[in-house]
Design an enzyme around this catalytic site. Structure first.
Site, PDB file in Angstrom:
ATOM      1  N   GLU A   1      -2.256 -67.823  -9.141  1.00 35.29           N
ATOM      2  CA  GLU A   1      -2.819 -66.895  -8.149  1.00 35.29           C
ATOM      3  C   GLU A   1      -4.323 -67.143  -8.090  1.00 35.29           C
ATOM      4  OE1 GLU A   1      -2.111 -64.598  -5.738  1.00 35.29           O
ATOM      5  OE2 GLU A   1      -4.294 -64.380  -5.682  1.00 35.29           O
TER       6      GLU A   1
ATOM      7  N   ARG B   1      19.125 -44.345  -0.906  1.00 37.26           N
ATOM      8  CA  ARG B   1      18.379 -45.611  -0.938  1.00 37.26           C
ATOM      9  C   ARG B   1      18.074 -46.066  -2.368  1.00 37.26           C
ATOM     10  NH1 ARG B   1      13.717 -43.808   2.910  1.00 37.26           N
ATOM     11  NH2 ARG B   1      14.162 -41.875   1.797  1.00 37.26           N
TER      12      ARG B   1
ATOM     13  N   TYR C   1      24.698 -35.909  14.345  1.00 43.39           N
ATOM     14  CA  TYR C   1      25.968 -36.516  14.771  1.00 43.39           C
ATOM     15  C   TYR C   1      26.879 -35.393  15.294  1.00 43.39           C
ATOM     16  CZ  TYR C   1      24.015 -40.547  12.425  1.00 43.39           C
ATOM     17  OH  TYR C   1      23.168 -41.563  12.056  1.00 43.39           O
TER      18      TYR C   1
ATOM     19  N   CYS D   1      16.647 -51.524   4.554  1.00 42.71           N
ATOM     20  CA  CYS D   1      17.912 -50.809   4.753  1.00 42.71           C
ATOM     21  C   CYS D   1      18.037 -50.219   6.147  1.00 42.71           C
ATOM     22  CB  CYS D   1      18.075 -49.720   3.699  1.00 42.71           C
ATOM     23  SG  CYS D   1      16.806 -48.450   3.763  1.00 42.71           S
TER      24      CYS D   1
ATOM     25  N   LYS E   1       0.958 -44.881   1.466  1.00 47.05           N
ATOM     26  CA  LYS E   1       1.710 -46.087   1.109  1.00 47.05           C
ATOM     27  C   LYS E   1       1.653 -46.349  -0.395  1.00 47.05           C
ATOM     28  CE  LYS E   1       2.683 -48.923   4.913  1.00 47.05           C
ATOM     29  NZ  LYS E   1       2.720 -50.279   5.463  1.00 47.05           N
TER      30      LYS E   1
ATOM     31  N   CYS F   1      17.978 -54.573   1.374  1.00 46.02           N
ATOM     32  CA  CYS F   1      16.879 -53.773   0.814  1.00 46.02           C
ATOM     33  C   CYS F   1      15.655 -54.672   0.701  1.00 46.02           C
ATOM     34  CB  CYS F   1      17.286 -53.236  -0.557  1.00 46.02           C
ATOM     35  SG  CYS F   1      15.912 -52.512  -1.476  1.00 46.02           S
TER      36      CYS F   1
ATOM     37  N   CYS G   1      10.501 -47.511   2.064  1.00 47.11           N
ATOM     38  CA  CYS G   1       9.863 -48.255   3.164  1.00 47.11           C
ATOM     39  C   CYS G   1      10.747 -48.345   4.402  1.00 47.11           C
ATOM     40  CB  CYS G   1       9.499 -49.656   2.693  1.00 47.11           C
ATOM     41  SG  CYS G   1      10.940 -50.677   2.320  1.00 47.11           S
TER      42      CYS G   1
HETATM   43  C1  LIG Z   1      20.868 -47.251   5.561  1.00 44.75           C
HETATM   44  C2  LIG Z   1      21.167 -45.800   5.519  1.00 44.75           C
HETATM   45  C3  LIG Z   1      22.442 -45.358   5.813  1.00 44.75           C
HETATM   46  C4  LIG Z   1      22.746 -43.999   5.743  1.00 44.75           C
HETATM   47  N1  LIG Z   1      24.009 -43.593   6.007  1.00 44.75           N
HETATM   48  C5  LIG Z   1      24.324 -42.289   5.893  1.00 44.75           C
HETATM   49  C6  LIG Z   1      25.657 -41.858   6.085  1.00 44.75           C
HETATM   50  O1  LIG Z   1      26.552 -42.648   6.364  1.00 44.75           O
HETATM   51  N2  LIG Z   1      25.913 -40.536   5.948  1.00 44.75           N
HETATM   52  C7  LIG Z   1      24.940 -39.625   5.635  1.00 44.75           C
HETATM   53  O2  LIG Z   1      25.249 -38.437   5.512  1.00 44.75           O
HETATM   54  N3  LIG Z   1      23.674 -40.013   5.441  1.00 44.75           N
HETATM   55  C8  LIG Z   1      23.336 -41.319   5.544  1.00 44.75           C
HETATM   56  N4  LIG Z   1      22.062 -41.719   5.283  1.00 44.75           N
HETATM   57  C9  LIG Z   1      21.079 -40.735   4.796  1.00 44.75           C
HETATM   58  C10 LIG Z   1      21.067 -40.725   3.265  1.00 44.75           C
HETATM   59  O3  LIG Z   1      22.286 -40.290   2.737  1.00 44.75           O
HETATM   60  C11 LIG Z   1      19.948 -39.849   2.699  1.00 44.75           C
HETATM   61  O4  LIG Z   1      20.139 -38.543   3.097  1.00 44.75           O
HETATM   62  C12 LIG Z   1      18.553 -40.298   3.116  1.00 44.75           C
HETATM   63  O5  LIG Z   1      18.438 -41.686   3.067  1.00 44.75           O
HETATM   64  C13 LIG Z   1      17.476 -39.682   2.217  1.00 44.75           C
HETATM   65  O6  LIG Z   1      17.815 -39.769   0.859  1.00 44.75           O
HETATM   66  P1  LIG Z   1      17.325 -40.985  -0.103  1.00 44.75           P
HETATM   67  O7  LIG Z   1      15.831 -40.847  -0.252  1.00 44.75           O
HETATM   68  O8  LIG Z   1      18.061 -40.771  -1.392  1.00 44.75           O
HETATM   69  O9  LIG Z   1      17.681 -42.239   0.570  1.00 44.75           O
HETATM   70  C14 LIG Z   1      21.741 -43.062   5.372  1.00 44.75           C
HETATM   71  C15 LIG Z   1      20.463 -43.519   5.075  1.00 44.75           C
HETATM   72  C16 LIG Z   1      20.163 -44.867   5.149  1.00 44.75           C
HETATM   73  C17 LIG Z   1      18.790 -45.323   4.818  1.00 44.75           C
HETATM   74  S1  SF4 Z   2      14.560 -51.131   1.970  1.00 43.39           S
HETATM   75 FE1  SF4 Z   2      14.981 -50.742  -0.165  1.00 43.39          FE
HETATM   76  S2  SF4 Z   2      13.055 -49.988  -0.977  1.00 43.39           S
HETATM   77 FE2  SF4 Z   2      12.912 -49.826   1.234  1.00 43.39          FE
HETATM   78  S3  SF4 Z   2      13.684 -47.767   1.684  1.00 43.39           S
HETATM   79 FE3  SF4 Z   2      15.413 -49.082   1.857  1.00 43.39          FE
HETATM   80  S4  SF4 Z   2      16.356 -49.008  -0.159  1.00 43.39           S
HETATM   81 FE4  SF4 Z   2      14.285 -48.212  -0.391  1.00 43.39          FE
END
Ligand SMILES: Cc1cc2nc3c(=O)[nH]c(=O)nc-3n(C[C@H](O)[C@H](O)[C@H](O)COP(=O)(O)O)c2cc1C
Ligand code: SF4
Length: 730
Positions: free
Chosen positions: A425, A332, A186, A362, A443, A375, A358
């Site tokens: 099932e 997530r 960004y 999200c 996976k 999610c 996955c």
């Molecule tokens: C739906 C979504 C929205 C996100 N929005 C931001 C954000 O606004 N700012 C940011 O720094 N990172 C954002 N990220 C990145 C997350 O903060 C994080 O770094 C990334 O998902 C990996 O970490 P996790 O495995 O805990 O999700 C976003 C990620 C996802 C999936």
């Molecule tokens: S949809 Fe849900 S389970 Fe899949 S990556 Fe996003 S937060 Fe995780």
């Protein structure tokens, strides 16, 4: 089980965080169209605080809506009119003891709005299909690219002011801190990047110049809000691309930020040119990014936040105890289960619904599709309806046919609400389509969800009947039936011996034959060395990944113009690299012996001995030698559903039995059923369960019908009311 380090307080600037669990900034894209805080924003963040996260960083909030919104419904802080809404957001989190910050972000080149003439560090047309700013609306969006122009110095200086004004509003609203988003490509990140920033003025070139813009913003915020107001900065420690930032510069930036007075550094990874590192897919292991915090901790004294694929409280406890990080950031994971900290505190670790990475709910089905957060495995994510989930006082008997994700989730929610659930099932194990993917390398995390929901069903005493396909008569004995029978493969019309085409379900047979999921073994087809997969979507991608991983030479043929267009984009980015025998960013497994070839816009016209004839969209024919052909075409397995409806049984159809899709839809529809099951068992003319009817309408539909209000009836009433003195209505 306790987690003394995870639940110990920490001083961050002038605030004390109650514990080490940080809600890593997540743009939930749930605000009003004008950027005003919505009830959904408040609901979601309050829920995260209720769950016990100690420090909640609200996701990307723009300081200038005119020139950049990262998602179409992100938060905005570019006017004083946003302060009351932000104040309500902060209040919700404070109520449950959390400290909170807003992350200010200008999306620059990656904005969703405006669509054209966007600001960047440099002029560059961009093609980033996995970005939420990617245009999905116009057919020719990719060809047109985005017009991006380098911000002028005057515009940079204007933005410095806008950032600090937005920070002041955040402080005014009662937030405890502010964070700058300088990660993932960004605007601030683009300026800081050695790979992206090719400017030749004082804002480009060496590190000092590239840091000029973010440091000016920090300075300006400190002047406007006072040095006591903590400022954090999130940056991509490693950009994971050639010419991008590496470890040495990553550490140096932390030192510069400490000197500039930042209260903490928040380490992320990757830019949009390395999407796997920014939005880790399933293949990325827990803790792959911890090395960055470990390196930074040795260089600075301010607190360090690490994030990316952190899922287990034990692992988080360990890296804090070992001094590798001060704080753990969960993004997530808190979408999949906002009560992660609470469950860890009470030692209920097994009940944590671990995010399976996955990106289906999200990312693919929400931000990429310009919708609110969701999610795949937590239907309650971002949906306040679930907060009002009630236990029933009059349980009904529910039969659920099909033990895949839709059926299991329906059973779970209906049983939580107190209904009597029987889950049938026909196979020997619960899991449905999820059982195939446990064999697809990378996976394996799908199994986390499978294990979690199966344990929940046992805890909830759902009556599970395996190896049992119920008859219609059996199902008549229930008040309500849910058909969650999933999808099945089929062979499209083809000349030659179609019986030689192998269903993908049989091609995906586990080489171990018998395992805990299939104790009796599975029907298995031994395939030759060269396999042609005919079809598309998840059936084709998963089968290809599996067969390639066991050394088959795989060719995929799809009638569609683009292969796997409905599959999650970042996983496809990784998979395409793997198909070419490479790997994405952090992964170095080179998992396939042979490359996987994809042929689009083509079909199988006829089957021959040891070969097929392919026909493309221009009617050109090619003969291709293959040992086996596997069909990955799927369609709903809805025969039982149709029979039940014809027999007048109360039945609802969900998941792939409606239309083959992904886990997100299966869980969402299964869950919605569980939530709607109602003792009144009313169905509207669309065959949908009708719950939550207004009280008077419910009464009108369910109580005994009264005789009509005729003149005769009136006379009777007058007679009754006249107390024997008679009366007249004439
Ligand atoms: C739906 C979504 C929205 C996100 N929005 C931001 C954000 O606004 N700012 C940011 O720094 N990172 C954002 N990220 C990145 C997350 O903060 C994080 O770094 C990334 O998902 C990996 O970490 P996790 O495995 O805990 O999700 C976003 C990620 C996802 C999936
Ligand atoms: S949809 Fe849900 S389970 Fe899949 S990556 Fe996003 S937060 Fe995780």
């Amino acid at each position: 089980m306790d987690f003394p380090h995870l639940f110990s307080p920490l001083q961050l600037g002038n605030i004390e965080l109650p514990n080490r669990i940080v809600h890593a900034p997540t743009d939930i894209s749930s605000s009003h169209a004008d950027g005003e805080v919505s009830e959904r924003d408040i609901h979601h963040h309050t829920d995260v605080a209720r769950g016990g996260s100690g420090f909640i960083i609200v996701g990307a909030t723009t300081p200038d809506m005119k020139t950049g919104r990262p998602t179409v419904t992100c938060l905005v802080a570019d006017g004083d009119n946003y302060v009351p809404g932000l104040a309500r957001l902060a209040d919700g989190m404070h109520r449950y003891g959390a400290k909170c910050a807003v992350q200010l972000q200008h999306p620059g080149r990656q904005c969703a709005i405006p669509r054209y003439n966007t600001l960047g560090a440099i002029d560059r047309v961009l093609k980033l299909p996995w970005s939420a700013g990617h245009e999905i609306i116009y057919e020719n969006a990719e060809e047109k690219g985005k017009e991006i122009r380098a911000a002028t110095v005057a515009e940079i200086l204007e933005l410095v002011d806008l950032f600090s004004e937005a920070a002041w509003r955040v402080k005014q609203a009662g937030f405890d801190a502010v964070e700058l988003h300088a990660a993932h490509g960004y605007l601030l990140s683009e300026f800081m990047s050695p790979f992206l920033n090719q400017r030749t003025d004082r804002f480009g070139g060496n590190l000092e110049n590239r840091m000029r813009f973010p440091l000016a913003v920090i300075d300006s915020i400190q002047k406007k809000c006072g040095k006591g107001f903590p400022v954090l900065l999130r940056y991509s420690f490693d950009e994971w691309c050639e010419g991008g930032r590496g470890l040495e510069e990553g550490v140096e930036i932390a030192r510069m930020l400490e000197r500039a007075g930042c209260a903490a550094v928040d380490l992320s990874m990757g830019i949009q040119e390395s999407p796997g590192a920014g939005f880790d897919p399933m293949q990325y292991p827990q803790g792959w990014a911890t090395y960055a915090a470990e390196a930074v901790k040795k260089a600075v004294r301010i607190p360090v936040i690490t994030s990316h694929s952190l899922r287990d409280p034990e692992y988080c406890e360990q890296i804090i105890a070992e001094g590798k990080t001060d704080l753990v950031g969960l993004a997530r994971q808190l979408l999949a289960d906002p009560y992660w900290p609470l469950k860890a505190k009470y030692g209920r670790v097994k009940s944590i619904r671990r995010c399976i990475s996955c990106l289906g709910g999200c990312w693919q089905e929400s931000l990429m599709a310009k919708k609110e957060i969701a999610c795949s495995i937590n239907a309650a994510c971002g949906n306040p309806e679930y907060a009002e989930m009630q236990r029933t006082d009059k349980p009904v008997r529910v039969a659920i046919v099909g033990g895949g994700p839709a059926g299991m989730e329906a059973a779970r929610v209906a049983a939580e609400r107190g209904h009597h659930v029987t889950l049938f099932e026909k196979g020997p194990e619960l899991g449905g389509a999820m059982l195939y993917v446990c064999m697809v390398p990378g996976k394996e995390k799908m199994r986390w969800y499978l294990d979690w929901i199966r344990d929940q069903l046992i805890e909830l005493h759902v009556d599970i009947r395996l190896n049992h396909a119920p008859t219609i008569d059996e199902l008549r004995g229930f008040d309500l039936v849910l058909n969650a029978t999933g999808a099945l493969s089929y062979v499209p019309a083809v000349a030659g011996d179609a019986s030689r085409v192998v269903p993908f379900e049989e091609a995906m047979a586990c080489p171990r034959v018998a395992c805990e999921c299939y104790p009796g073994g599975r029907k298995m087809r031994k395939l030759g060395a060269g396999v042609l997969l005919w079809g598309d979507s998840y059936a084709a991608t998963d089968t290809a990944a599996f067969l390639a991983s066991i050394g088959k030479r795989v060719t995929i043929v799809t009638e569609n113009r683009e292969f796997a267009a409905d599959c999650e984009v970042i996983h496809m980015y990784v998979l395409r690299k793997r198909f070419a025998q490479g790997d994405a960013e952090v992964l170095h497994s080179r998992p396939y012996k042979y490359p996987v070839t994809v042929i689009t816009g083509t079909t199988v016209e006829s089957m021959e001995d040891g070969a097929v004839v392919l026909r493309d969209k221009d009617f050109n024919r090619t003969r291709l030698e293959v040992d086996d052909v596997v069909t990955c075409h799927t369609r709903p397995d809805d025969g039982l559903f149709r029979e039940l409806r014809a027999a007048g049984v109360n039945v609802i159809n969900v998941g792939d039995a409606v239309r083959p899709r992904n886990l997100y839809w299966a869980v969402k529809e299964g869950s919605a059923f569980g939530l709607a099951v109602d003792r009144h068992l009313l169905f509207n003319p669309n065959h949908a369960i009708v719950d939550a009817l207004p009280m008077d309408v419910l009464g009108q539909l369910t109580r005994d019908e009264a005789p009509s209000y005729t003149a005769e009836r009136m006379r009777e009433l007058v007679g009754a009311g006249a107390g024997g003195n008679g009366g007249s209505i004439d």
